[in-house]
Design a protein around this motif. Structure first.
Motif, PDB file in Angstrom:
ATOM      1  N   ALA A 134     -14.402  43.783 -49.492  1.00 17.75           N
ATOM      2  CA  ALA A 134     -15.669  43.230 -48.894  1.00 17.75           C
ATOM      3  C   ALA A 134     -16.669  42.006 -49.552  1.00 17.75           C
ATOM      4  O   ALA A 134     -17.186  41.595 -49.127  1.00 17.75           O
ATOM      5  CB  ALA A 134     -15.748  44.467 -47.911  1.00 17.75           C
ATOM      6  N   ALA A 135     -17.218  43.428 -51.032  1.00 20.62           N
ATOM      7  CA  ALA A 135     -17.592  42.668 -52.014  1.00 20.62           C
ATOM      8  C   ALA A 135     -17.335  40.663 -52.584  1.00 20.62           C
ATOM      9  O   ALA A 135     -18.080  40.200 -52.611  1.00 20.62           O
ATOM     10  CB  ALA A 135     -18.248  43.590 -53.191  1.00 20.62           C
ATOM     11  N   ARG A 136     -16.147  40.949 -52.795  1.00 21.57           N
ATOM     12  CA  ARG A 136     -15.230  40.413 -53.427  1.00 21.57           C
ATOM     13  C   ARG A 136     -15.106  38.451 -51.963  1.00 21.57           C
ATOM     14  O   ARG A 136     -15.449  38.122 -52.402  1.00 21.57           O
ATOM     15  CB  ARG A 136     -14.222  40.512 -53.739  1.00 21.57           C
ATOM     16  N   LEU A 137     -14.701  39.450 -50.958  1.00 18.99           N
ATOM     17  CA  LEU A 137     -15.327  38.281 -49.750  1.00 18.99           C
ATOM     18  C   LEU A 137     -16.286  37.513 -49.634  1.00 18.99           C
ATOM     19  O   LEU A 137     -16.241  36.507 -49.163  1.00 18.99           O
ATOM     20  CB  LEU A 137     -14.294  38.993 -47.887  1.00 18.99           C
ATOM     21  N   LEU A 138     -17.430  38.762 -49.445  1.00 15.16           N
ATOM     22  CA  LEU A 138     -18.815  38.508 -49.570  1.00 15.16           C
ATOM     23  C   LEU A 138     -19.457  37.075 -50.279  1.00 15.16           C
ATOM     24  O   LEU A 138     -20.086  35.670 -50.414  1.00 15.16           O
ATOM     25  CB  LEU A 138     -19.456  38.935 -48.926  1.00 15.16           C
ATOM     26  N   THR A 139     -19.214  36.898 -51.390  1.00 18.43           N
ATOM     27  CA  THR A 139     -19.409  36.771 -52.787  1.00 18.43           C
ATOM     28  C   THR A 139     -18.650  35.360 -52.689  1.00 18.43           C
ATOM     29  O   THR A 139     -19.276  34.452 -52.666  1.00 18.43           O
ATOM     30  CB  THR A 139     -18.567  37.350 -54.152  1.00 18.43           C
ATOM     31  N   VAL A 140     -17.419  35.172 -53.031  1.00 17.36           N
ATOM     32  CA  VAL A 140     -16.785  33.795 -52.501  1.00 17.36           C
ATOM     33  C   VAL A 140     -16.770  32.978 -51.327  1.00 17.36           C
ATOM     34  O   VAL A 140     -17.078  32.365 -51.607  1.00 17.36           O
ATOM     35  CB  VAL A 140     -15.120  33.842 -52.087  1.00 17.36           C
ATOM     36  N   ALA A 141     -17.405  34.032 -50.386  1.00 12.19           N
ATOM     37  CA  ALA A 141     -18.397  32.956 -49.304  1.00 12.19           C
ATOM     38  C   ALA A 141     -19.341  32.352 -49.574  1.00 12.19           C
ATOM     39  O   ALA A 141     -19.984  31.595 -49.099  1.00 12.19           O
ATOM     40  CB  ALA A 141     -18.676  34.028 -47.745  1.00 12.19           C
ATOM     41  N   GLU A 142     -20.277  33.563 -49.978  1.00 14.02           N
ATOM     42  CA  GLU A 142     -21.601  32.731 -50.653  1.00 14.02           C
ATOM     43  C   GLU A 142     -21.563  31.654 -51.515  1.00 14.02           C
ATOM     44  O   GLU A 142     -22.300  31.236 -51.670  1.00 14.02           O
ATOM     45  CB  GLU A 142     -22.593  33.507 -51.069  1.00 14.02           C
ATOM     46  N   SER A 143     -20.314  31.694 -52.387  1.00 13.87           N
ATOM     47  CA  SER A 143     -21.096  30.655 -53.864  1.00 13.87           C
ATOM     48  C   SER A 143     -19.747  29.353 -52.897  1.00 13.87           C
ATOM     49  O   SER A 143     -20.194  28.175 -52.935  1.00 13.87           O
ATOM     50  CB  SER A 143     -19.173  31.668 -54.771  1.00 13.87           C
ATOM     51  N   GLY A 144     -18.979  29.708 -52.049  1.00 12.36           N
ATOM     52  CA  GLY A 144     -18.532  28.136 -51.321  1.00 12.36           C
ATOM     53  C   GLY A 144     -19.955  27.880 -50.350  1.00 12.36           C
ATOM     54  O   GLY A 144     -19.719  26.723 -50.099  1.00 12.36           O
ATOM     55  N   LEU A 145     -20.386  28.707 -49.923  1.00 13.72           N
ATOM     56  CA  LEU A 145     -21.340  28.309 -49.230  1.00 13.72           C
ATOM     57  C   LEU A 145     -22.796  27.595 -49.759  1.00 13.72           C
ATOM     58  O   LEU A 145     -23.427  26.441 -49.377  1.00 13.72           O
ATOM     59  CB  LEU A 145     -21.646  29.193 -48.307  1.00 13.72           C
ATOM     60  N   GLY A 146     -22.624  28.186 -50.942  1.00 13.81           N
ATOM     61  CA  GLY A 146     -24.097  27.947 -51.949  1.00 13.81           C
ATOM     62  C   GLY A 146     -23.132  26.227 -52.299  1.00 13.81           C
ATOM     63  O   GLY A 146     -24.691  25.489 -52.681  1.00 13.81           O
ATOM     64  N   PHE A 147     -22.497  26.158 -52.828  1.00 13.52           N
ATOM     65  CA  PHE A 147     -21.845  25.053 -53.488  1.00 13.52           C
ATOM     66  C   PHE A 147     -21.910  23.554 -52.492  1.00 13.52           C
ATOM     67  O   PHE A 147     -22.474  23.366 -52.313  1.00 13.52           O
ATOM     68  CB  PHE A 147     -20.603  25.189 -53.908  1.00 13.52           C
ATOM     69  N   GLY A 148     -21.841  23.807 -50.560  1.00 17.32           N
ATOM     70  CA  GLY A 148     -21.673  23.306 -50.088  1.00 17.32           C
ATOM     71  C   GLY A 148     -23.034  22.523 -49.385  1.00 17.32           C
ATOM     72  O   GLY A 148     -23.721  21.553 -49.389  1.00 17.32           O
ATOM     73  N   PHE A 149     -23.787  24.317 -49.688  1.00 15.66           N
ATOM     74  CA  PHE A 149     -25.632  23.853 -49.065  1.00 15.66           C
ATOM     75  C   PHE A 149     -26.359  22.548 -50.302  1.00 15.66           C
ATOM     76  O   PHE A 149     -26.780  21.672 -50.067  1.00 15.66           O
ATOM     77  CB  PHE A 149     -26.227  25.132 -49.299  1.00 15.66           C
ATOM     78  N   LEU A 150     -25.919  22.994 -51.313  1.00 15.22           N
ATOM     79  CA  LEU A 150     -26.459  22.380 -52.836  1.00 15.22           C
ATOM     80  C   LEU A 150     -25.714  21.155 -52.505  1.00 15.22           C
ATOM     81  O   LEU A 150     -26.653  20.109 -52.869  1.00 15.22           O
ATOM     82  CB  LEU A 150     -26.127  22.905 -53.513  1.00 15.22           C
ATOM     83  N   ALA A 151     -24.883  20.691 -52.384  1.00  9.11           N
ATOM     84  CA  ALA A 151     -23.798  19.027 -52.394  1.00  9.11           C
ATOM     85  C   ALA A 151     -24.733  18.844 -50.822  1.00  9.11           C
ATOM     86  O   ALA A 151     -25.079  17.369 -51.200  1.00  9.11           O
ATOM     87  CB  ALA A 151     -22.417  19.589 -52.481  1.00  9.11           C
ATOM     88  N   LEU A 152     -25.140  19.227 -49.668  1.00 12.71           N
ATOM     89  CA  LEU A 152     -25.311  18.795 -48.984  1.00 12.71           C
ATOM     90  C   LEU A 152     -27.024  18.263 -48.763  1.00 12.71           C
ATOM     91  O   LEU A 152     -27.140  17.160 -48.510  1.00 12.71           O
ATOM     92  CB  LEU A 152     -25.615  19.705 -47.618  1.00 12.71           C
ATOM     93  N   VAL A 153     -27.538  19.225 -49.308  1.00  9.39           N
ATOM     94  CA  VAL A 153     -29.187  19.054 -50.110  1.00  9.39           C
ATOM     95  C   VAL A 153     -29.539  18.212 -51.229  1.00  9.39           C
ATOM     96  O   VAL A 153     -30.547  16.593 -50.674  1.00  9.39           O
ATOM     97  CB  VAL A 153     -29.606  20.010 -50.700  1.00  9.39           C
ATOM     98  N   ILE A 154     -28.325  17.487 -51.818  1.00  7.66           N
ATOM     99  CA  ILE A 154     -28.742  16.489 -53.335  1.00  7.66           C
ATOM    100  C   ILE A 154     -28.146  15.704 -52.769  1.00  7.66           C
ATOM    101  O   ILE A 154     -29.378  14.319 -53.211  1.00  7.66           O
ATOM    102  CB  ILE A 154     -27.812  17.229 -54.310  1.00  7.66           C
TER     103      ILE A 154
END
Length: 187
Positions: A134-154
């Motif tokens: 569960a922690a690994r799944l959450l980590t993968v979801a967060e990293s994907g979301l963070g990458f997309g979020f930062l790309a969108l904002v930039i």
């Protein structure tokens, strides 16, 4: 207690993602009563304008006030990122902080925040890592979301710069259009 923290983390993440979507992607004005960005701008503008109010020189006051726009945008992105990091840390904590640190010992909420920060910003230093599925799944979801979020904002910055440039050109031409001195009617 853990269920309430989990729900609060999901709610915090959802609020930020929805707010960022409405501001960055949605091409129309949103009239909802509560918006994170609106609250942020309301409170920061009050403080910034109070900072500039005592300045006697109108030119200096205008220069101080003109810095608010770009600075507040960077601040809003920092607020969004902070809430996302905290929200994902709350999710990690609520599932039992299934993390392992190089130092060993018990994992604290600060470790969850650190893990969330390094994951959202895709640093992945490796000194704290998830050990359960569960922690690994959450980590993968967060990293994907963070990458997309930062790309969108930039990607949004050039659009804003272009809008500000068009506005400045129009303001500069306003004097020529109105005549000098400005008059309501121009022949």
């Amino acid at each position: 207690m853990r269920i309430a923290i989990f729900a609060a983390g999901v709610l915090a993440i959802a609020i930020v993602l929805w707010d960022a979507f409405e501001i960055v992607v949605l091409p129309r004005t949103v009239t909802r009563r509560f918006r994170l960005a609106r609250t942020y701008f309301k409170w920061t503008w009050r403080g910034w304008s109070r900072l500039a109010h005592p300045l006697r020189s109108e030119g200096r006051r205008e220069r101080v006030l003109s810095v608010y726009g770009p600075l507040s945008l960077v601040g809003l992105i920092a607020v969004w990122a902070s809430v996302l990091v905290t929200g994902f840390a709350m999710l990690q904590w609520s599932i039992g902080s299934r993390l392992q640190t190089l130092a060993g010992g018990s994992v604290t909420f600060a470790d969850d925040v650190y893990m969330s920060g390094t994951t959202l910003f895709t640093l992945g230093l490796g000194d704290v890592h998830p050990v359960s599925g569960a922690a690994r799944l959450l980590t993968v979801a967060e990293s994907g979301l963070g990458f997309g979020f930062l790309a969108l904002v930039i990607a949004y910055f050039p659009v804003l710069y272009q809008s500000f440039s068009r506005r400045e050109v129009r303001l500069t031409l306003l004097d020529a259009w109105a005549g000098s001195p400005p008059a309501a009617a121009e022949a």
